[in-house]
Design a protein around this motif. Structure first.
Motif, PDB file in Angstrom:
ATOM      1  N   HIS A 105      -4.348   0.766   3.280  1.00 46.62           N
ATOM      2  CA  HIS A 105      -3.605   1.833   2.824  1.00 46.62           C
ATOM      3  C   HIS A 105      -2.729   1.340   1.681  1.00 46.62           C
ATOM      4  O   HIS A 105      -2.181   1.836   1.039  1.00 46.62           O
ATOM      5  CB  HIS A 105      -2.566   1.959   4.066  1.00 46.62           C
ATOM      6  CG  HIS A 105      -3.041   3.150   5.087  1.00 46.62           C
ATOM      7  ND1 HIS A 105      -3.565   4.154   4.620  1.00 46.62           N
ATOM      8  CD2 HIS A 105      -3.287   2.772   6.222  1.00 46.62           C
ATOM      9  CE1 HIS A 105      -4.051   4.783   5.762  1.00 46.62           C
ATOM     10  NE2 HIS A 105      -3.962   4.154   6.806  1.00 46.62           N
ATOM     11  N   TRP A 160       1.425   9.680   5.355  1.00 45.53           N
ATOM     12  CA  TRP A 160       2.670   9.356   4.687  1.00 45.53           C
ATOM     13  C   TRP A 160       3.952  10.342   5.114  1.00 45.53           C
ATOM     14  O   TRP A 160       4.924   9.857   5.019  1.00 45.53           O
ATOM     15  CB  TRP A 160       2.517   9.309   3.196  1.00 45.53           C
ATOM     16  CG  TRP A 160       1.692   8.469   2.967  1.00 45.53           C
ATOM     17  CD1 TRP A 160       0.405   8.366   2.424  1.00 45.53           C
ATOM     18  CD2 TRP A 160       1.949   6.954   2.768  1.00 45.53           C
ATOM     19  NE1 TRP A 160      -0.133   7.200   2.088  1.00 45.53           N
ATOM     20  CE2 TRP A 160       0.766   6.386   2.257  1.00 45.53           C
ATOM     21  CE3 TRP A 160       3.223   6.387   2.758  1.00 45.53           C
ATOM     22  CZ2 TRP A 160       0.987   4.880   2.259  1.00 45.53           C
ATOM     23  CZ3 TRP A 160       3.289   4.873   2.535  1.00 45.53           C
ATOM     24  CH2 TRP A 160       2.027   4.251   2.303  1.00 45.53           C
ATOM     25  N   ARG A 190       8.333   5.909   6.006  1.00 47.28           N
ATOM     26  CA  ARG A 190       7.342   6.210   5.381  1.00 47.28           C
ATOM     27  C   ARG A 190       7.218   7.382   4.078  1.00 47.28           C
ATOM     28  O   ARG A 190       6.770   7.041   2.928  1.00 47.28           O
ATOM     29  CB  ARG A 190       5.937   6.454   6.292  1.00 47.28           C
ATOM     30  CG  ARG A 190       4.636   5.731   5.761  1.00 47.28           C
ATOM     31  CD  ARG A 190       3.763   6.519   6.688  1.00 47.28           C
ATOM     32  NE  ARG A 190       3.989   5.562   8.077  1.00 47.28           N
ATOM     33  CZ  ARG A 190       3.169   6.093   9.299  1.00 47.28           C
ATOM     34  NH1 ARG A 190       2.400   6.886   9.219  1.00 47.28           N
ATOM     35  NH2 ARG A 190       3.591   5.264  10.272  1.00 47.28           N
ATOM     36  N   ILE A 208       7.045   7.007  -0.167  1.00 47.03           N
ATOM     37  CA  ILE A 208       6.070   7.646  -0.809  1.00 47.03           C
ATOM     38  C   ILE A 208       6.524   8.643  -1.772  1.00 47.03           C
ATOM     39  O   ILE A 208       5.758   8.846  -2.871  1.00 47.03           O
ATOM     40  CB  ILE A 208       4.784   8.173   0.101  1.00 47.03           C
ATOM     41  CG1 ILE A 208       3.650   8.478  -0.638  1.00 47.03           C
ATOM     42  CG2 ILE A 208       5.347   9.593   0.983  1.00 47.03           C
ATOM     43  CD1 ILE A 208       2.841   6.871  -1.029  1.00 47.03           C
TER      44      ILE A 208
END
Length: 238
Positions: free
Chosen positions: A55, A82, A88, A92
């Motif tokens: 990842h 994501w 997270r 992103i």
């Protein structure tokens, strides 16, 4: 203020996270950004395609690019992973400005259209044409799925740039949460385009060979992978 625009605090936090992640990844991998003079092409409308082992792969591509190149590059990432948590999602979307693709239940044409729109707006993209992480030490590179060809066909002016990352699978192997310090190498190749009249198989072979040519010579001596199979646009075998 437009509610869709990130606040000053969010932008500041994103910059701090960007710098911190870049420093951390550089520290554990030894990878540093290239100098602008090392990159023989402009930042805009490039598709960087790389081998895929974890990842964290896109971060290694990200930090290897000079700052001006990073300003316009967007990793293409799976929305299902994501968007799975607030932190997270913030990283992103606000730090890496990723282009999030719905991998489940979305048509391949819709994904290609999303990426094409980003390219037409001047962005560059980071993609992984293997389609999944390669966790087999005996296979250097998985067969490419056909999405990279469809993207090239819809954007004939776009330039494709191979990037080989070496040892990243040992830094963050699949199933591990904590990275292991390991010196990595990032090799950036030259620009490529879809030739007029070039078939899907020809383009997939040529781009895959270009990526393999950047791998260390000792690893290129591994046994050849299974012959290339036909794939549909979403990566399933035909």
């Amino acid at each position: 203020m437009n509610a869709t625009q990130p606040s000053y605090l969010h932008r500041l936090c994103a910059r701090v996270i960007d710098k911190s992640l870049s420093f951390f990844v550089s520290f554990i991998t030894g990878v540093r950004p290239k100098f602008e003079g090392d990159i023989p092409f402009s930042p805009e409308k490039k598709v960087y395609f790389a081998n895929h082992a974890s990842h964290g792969d896109f971060m290694l591509v990200w930090i290897s690019l000079p700052p001006r190149w990073r300003e316009v590059v967007r990793p293409v990432a799976g929305a299902d992973y994501w968007l799975g948590g607030r932190i997270r999602r913030f990283v992103i979307e606000q730090v890496f400005h990723a282009l999030l693709i719905a991998r489940n239940g979305s048509s391949p044409q819709a994904a290609t259209a999303q990426m094409s729109e980003a390219l037409q707006q001047g962005s560059s993209l980071i993609i992984f044409p293997e389609g999944t992480r390669n966790t087999d030490d005996d296979v250097l590179l998985l067969p490419f799925k056909s999405g990279i060809y469809h993207l090239a066909r819809e954007n004939p002016e776009a330039k494709f740039v191979p990037i080989w990352m070496d040892n990243i699978n040992r830094v963050l192997p699949k199933g591990r949460l904590l990275p292991v310090p390991m010196i990595c190498d990032v090799n950036i190749g030259g620009e490529m385009q879809l030739f007029p009249g070039e078939s899907k198989d020809e383009f997939l072979t040529r781009t895959r060979d270009a990526l393999l040519s950047l791998a260390p010579e000792s690893k290129r001596l591994l046994p050849a992978p299974a012959p290339h199979r036909e794939y549909s646009q979403n990566g399933s075998e035909q």
